[in-house]
Scaffold this motif. Structure first.
Motif, PDB file in Angstrom:
ATOM      1  N   PHE A 131       0.894  -0.934  -0.045  1.00 53.15           N
ATOM      2  CA  PHE A 131      -0.172  -0.001  -0.091  1.00 53.15           C
ATOM      3  C   PHE A 131       0.929   1.342   0.001  1.00 53.15           C
ATOM      4  N   TRP A 132       1.683   1.429   1.022  1.00 49.90           N
ATOM      5  CA  TRP A 132       2.598   2.552   1.017  1.00 49.90           C
ATOM      6  C   TRP A 132       3.648   2.641  -0.377  1.00 49.90           C
ATOM      7  N   GLY A 133       3.996   1.501  -0.859  1.00 49.03           N
ATOM      8  CA  GLY A 133       4.588   1.603  -2.127  1.00 49.03           C
ATOM      9  C   GLY A 133       3.776   2.141  -3.147  1.00 49.03           C
ATOM     10  N   ARG A 142       4.659   6.961 -16.049  1.00 52.71           N
ATOM     11  CA  ARG A 142       5.886   6.042 -15.867  1.00 52.71           C
ATOM     12  C   ARG A 142       5.702   5.453 -14.629  1.00 52.71           C
ATOM     13  N   PHE A 143       5.725   5.953 -13.542  1.00 51.66           N
ATOM     14  CA  PHE A 143       5.572   5.368 -12.093  1.00 51.66           C
ATOM     15  C   PHE A 143       4.232   4.795 -12.052  1.00 51.66           C
ATOM     16  N   LEU A 144       3.230   5.231 -12.640  1.00 51.32           N
ATOM     17  CA  LEU A 144       1.590   4.462 -12.458  1.00 51.32           C
ATOM     18  C   LEU A 144       2.060   2.987 -12.959  1.00 51.32           C
ATOM     19  N   ALA A 154       1.559  -0.588 -10.720  1.00 49.28           N
ATOM     20  CA  ALA A 154       0.652  -1.817 -11.166  1.00 49.28           C
ATOM     21  C   ALA A 154       1.185  -2.776 -10.642  1.00 49.28           C
ATOM     22  N   HIS A 155       2.939  -3.072 -10.396  1.00 46.30           N
ATOM     23  CA  HIS A 155       3.286  -4.368 -10.117  1.00 46.30           C
ATOM     24  C   HIS A 155       3.273  -4.453  -8.575  1.00 46.30           C
ATOM     25  N   LEU A 156       2.604  -3.529  -7.795  1.00 48.28           N
ATOM     26  CA  LEU A 156       2.405  -3.548  -6.369  1.00 48.28           C
ATOM     27  C   LEU A 156       0.964  -3.866  -5.990  1.00 48.28           C
ATOM     28  N   LYS A 157       0.201  -4.368  -6.944  1.00 50.83           N
ATOM     29  CA  LYS A 157      -1.009  -4.759  -6.355  1.00 50.83           C
ATOM     30  C   LYS A 157      -1.081  -5.941  -5.477  1.00 50.83           C
ATOM     31  N   GLY A 183      -6.248  -5.160  -9.203  1.00 49.18           N
ATOM     32  CA  GLY A 183      -5.448  -3.903  -9.181  1.00 49.18           C
ATOM     33  C   GLY A 183      -5.981  -3.064  -8.077  1.00 49.18           C
ATOM     34  N   GLU A 184      -5.278  -2.122  -7.778  1.00 47.06           N
ATOM     35  CA  GLU A 184      -5.890  -0.887  -6.624  1.00 47.06           C
ATOM     36  C   GLU A 184      -7.223  -0.578  -6.786  1.00 47.06           C
ATOM     37  N   ASP A 185      -7.524  -0.374  -8.060  1.00 46.54           N
ATOM     38  CA  ASP A 185      -8.785   0.400  -8.369  1.00 46.54           C
ATOM     39  C   ASP A 185     -10.021  -0.563  -8.514  1.00 46.54           C
ATOM     40  N   PHE A 186      -9.931  -1.630  -8.126  1.00 49.01           N
ATOM     41  CA  PHE A 186     -10.752  -2.635  -8.001  1.00 49.01           C
ATOM     42  C   PHE A 186     -11.871  -2.287  -6.983  1.00 49.01           C
ATOM     43  N   HIS A 187     -13.170  -2.485  -7.457  1.00 50.58           N
ATOM     44  CA  HIS A 187     -14.258  -2.631  -6.484  1.00 50.58           C
ATOM     45  C   HIS A 187     -15.207  -3.208  -6.975  1.00 50.58           C
TER      46      HIS A 187
END
Length: 363
Positions: free
Chosen positions: A48-50, A326-328, A332-335, A342-346
């Motif tokens: 999360f922090w990453g 670029r950082f986005l 994506a590798h830190l899901k 992905g983090e954007d899931f709900h």
């Protein structure tokens, strides 16, 4: 943007933009943490922090690097203000605690005035996931969040002068967003009520009407900013929370369609850069010759407006395309480890809507 530029009427309510974002941030981050815990059985704090680091810090640190170099070469102040030296102020910017700097500092370094809100956000990102990790879900976490909100509102009523930029006072909007997200997860029927026709429009109209009242009262010196924050900020935050939660739950209607308008969606996508760079653009606008403003005041204002908006948008677009995307991709590798969404899931909502399509969750 326009409040900082001093435009009439808007400058009385510009602070609401920050608090709307605080409510939205608390609501979305808490919703995502709830979904991660449901899907994986826990919250991976390091990941999360990453993700937060990769989304926010590269662009921010680039801005701070420029500000640090500017101050190093004489673009700022050299004396102590309220016990803070320029070096102490720069350290607070790099390590996200500039919201506790004395207000006098900002008079000498206007390009850092707006960074207090990013410090508040970063402090929230550090503390809240720990709370979510160690407090059991369901009724316990929901009750705790509402108790924290109530305690903050009660305490704020008796603070004078009101600390406008600290996490434990202005963060009341963030905590309300968190409490509403937890309530939706714990009481699913609440979502069905928020999806009802007219809820979004009613909340938006209520916030607008209250804004007109507060703006008039403040312009006539009935309230100072401390009084506004103590008395009206919780009410505005409730309206903002209803808006966010209703749209998340799939509400439809003219407000949702307006917010789904592609140009606005793109503005949302680049909004971090807009916020970060707009004071730099405002500084450039201030260099329009005084003689030109004196002889052509309306034309000068129009030119200033064009310089301000186009420069801000150009910097934000360049920042998004050359740095943030670029950082986005790295983000994506830190899901969450066991979730391929992905983090954007709900979870899908019955009615859809621009929030549930992942558009506003992009940041």
């Amino acid at each position: 943007m326009f409040a900082h530029a001093g435009y009439p009427l808007i400058r009385e309510l510009g602070w609401l933009g920050v608090d709307l974002f605080f409510v939205l941030s608390g609501f979305l981050i808490t919703s995502l943490l709830i979904e991660e815990r449901r899907a994986t059985g826990g919250i991976d704090l390091a990941r999360f922090w990453g993700r937060r680091l990769l989304r926010l810090m590269p662009t921010y640190w680039l801005y701070i690097l420029g500000l640090s170099l500017l101050m190093a070469f004489g673009g700022g102040w050299t004396r102590e203000v309220g016990g803070w030296t320029p070096g102490a102020y720069l350290r607070s910017l790099w390590f996200y605690y500039s919201n506790y700097a004395p207000l006098g500092v900002w008079e000498y370094q206007p390009l850092g005035v707006h960074l207090w809100s990013l410090a508040v956000e970063e402090q929230f990102y550090v503390l809240w996931p720990i709370f979510m990790t160690f407090i059991p879900g369901g009724a316990a976490a929901t009750t705790a969040a509402w108790l924290i909100f109530g305690a903050m509102v009660s305490r704020n009523l008796f603070l004078s002068p009101f600390p406008e930029y600290s996490l434990d006072t202005r963060g009341v909007s963030i905590v309300l967003g968190c409490a509403v997200a937890l309530s939706l997860a714990h009481w699913p029927r609440l979502g069905a009520r928020l999806r009802r026709r007219g809820v979004v429009e009613g909340a938006a109209l209520g916030c607008f009407a209250l804004g007109v009242i507060v703006s008039g009262a403040k312009a006539n010196h009935l309230f100072g900013m401390g009084g506004v924050f103590r008395l009206f900020l919780p009410i505005f935050s409730v309206g903002f929370a209803v808006l966010a939660a209703s749209i998340w739950e799939g509400a439809t209607g003219p407000v949702v369609r307006f917010l789904s308008w592609p140009p606005l969606v793109y503005l949302g996508r680049i909004s971090y850069g807009i916020y970060l760079y707009h004071l730099l653009a405002l500084h450039l606008m201030a260099h329009i010759p005084r003689e030109f403003h004196a002889s052509h005041p309306y034309l000068s204002d129009f030119v200033g407006f064009l310089v301000f908006t186009t420069t801000t948008l150009a910097l934000a677009v360049l920042s998004y395309r050359l740095i943030e995307t670029r950082f986005l991709r790295l983000k994506a590798h830190l899901k969450p480890r066991t979730v391929d969404r992905g983090e954007d899931f709900h979870p899908p909502r019955p009615q859809g809507g621009f929030l549930s399509e992942g558009r506003l969750v992009q940041g």
